[in-house]
Write a protein that holds these residues in place. Structure first.
Motif, mmCIF file in Angstrom:
data_model
loop_
_atom_site.group_PDB
_atom_site.id
_atom_site.type_symbol
_atom_site.label_atom_id
_atom_site.label_comp_id
_atom_site.label_asym_id
_atom_site.label_seq_id
_atom_site.Cartn_x
_atom_site.Cartn_y
_atom_site.Cartn_z
ATOM 1 N N TYR A 85 -10.513 -38.074 -3.150
ATOM 2 C CA TYR A 85 -9.835 -36.805 -2.893
ATOM 3 C C TYR A 85 -8.560 -37.023 -2.080
ATOM 4 N N THR A 206 -15.491 -35.113 -4.971
ATOM 5 C CA THR A 206 -14.027 -35.079 -5.087
ATOM 6 C C THR A 206 -13.554 -33.767 -5.702
ATOM 7 N N HIS A 207 -14.163 -33.389 -6.793
ATOM 8 C CA HIS A 207 -13.780 -32.190 -7.540
ATOM 9 C C HIS A 207 -13.963 -30.941 -6.679
ATOM 10 N N TRP A 210 -11.332 -30.789 -3.917
ATOM 11 C CA TRP A 210 -10.040 -30.478 -4.546
ATOM 12 C C TRP A 210 -9.930 -28.982 -4.827
#
Length: 215
Positions: A85, A206-207, A210
């Motif tokens: 990220y 990470t997603h 984000w």
């Protein structure tokens, strides 16, 4: 109908359902409904592909780990997800999808969790389930299915192109489609070549970070 044909029908049905679901949510449900009802419908529509994929894997006696579901060294996976990220924040600093400065992004994340109420709870839950479902579908099922039928390169590119196109009904922006496609190429490559460190778990982390920092 042969086993292979059934598998291809299932494979093609999932992206079509996802695309129609995105259009339904953005252009109908969120236009005519709001609040808790729309969030619950979002939750229902979002979770169906994940359930279908789990049933598929069970029916065909395939390995969950093959599709990116594993908890090997979970602390390292979480760490890799956070580092990815941060890397993306630097890499996409000058693009349309550039996240805000880290301090602002951290503030956005804290704000989301600071106020505890039913609307905020469903917002966070839906966002988490949405990114988890997207990772299960695209970096889990679609990427693995195509890699079995062709090459890793073909699987990465096709998965990423369709993942990018899936976001078009959200903003009708080809810039976002291109940026999302680039992000998916990165995710898919890491999942393919470093599966122990970048599983569905780490990519979901990470997603999620984000999306929370952006929205």
């Amino acid at each position: 109908m042969t086993r292979t044909i059934k598998q291809w029908i299932f494979f093609l049905a999932l992206p079509i359902y996802t695309l129609l679901g995105a259009f339904l949510l953005q252009r109908i449900i969120y236009v005519y409904l709001n609040g808790l009802i729309s969030e619950m419908l979002f939750l229902l529509i979002t979770i169906i592909p994940s359930i279908a994929i789990m049933i598929y894997i069970s029916v065909y006696n395939e390995s969950l780990e093959e599709y990116g579901f594993h908890l090997h060294k979970p602390i390292i996976q979480l760490f890799c997800g956070i580092i990815l990220y941060v890397f993306m924040g630097i890499f996409f600093r000058f693009t349309f999808l550039s996240p805000p400065p880290f301090s602002e992004a951290l503030g956005n994340i804290i704000t989301k969790f600071d106020l505890i109420n039913i609307d905020n709870f469903f917002y966070i839950l839906n966002m988490l389930l949405n990114v988890l479902t997207e990772e299960i579908l695209w970096r889990g099922f679609v990427l693995t299915f195509l890699a079995k039928k062709s090459t890793n390169f073909f699987a990465i590119i096709i998965t990423s192109v369709f993942f990018g196109l899936m976001h078009f009904p959200v903003t009708y922006s080809f810039t976002q489609v291109i940026n999302t496609c680039i992000i998916s190429i990165l995710y898919c490559s890491l999942r393919t070549f470093f599966p122990d460190k970048f599983s569905i778990l780490s990519l979901t982390v990470t997603h999620f970070l984000w999306n929370v920092s952006l929205y």
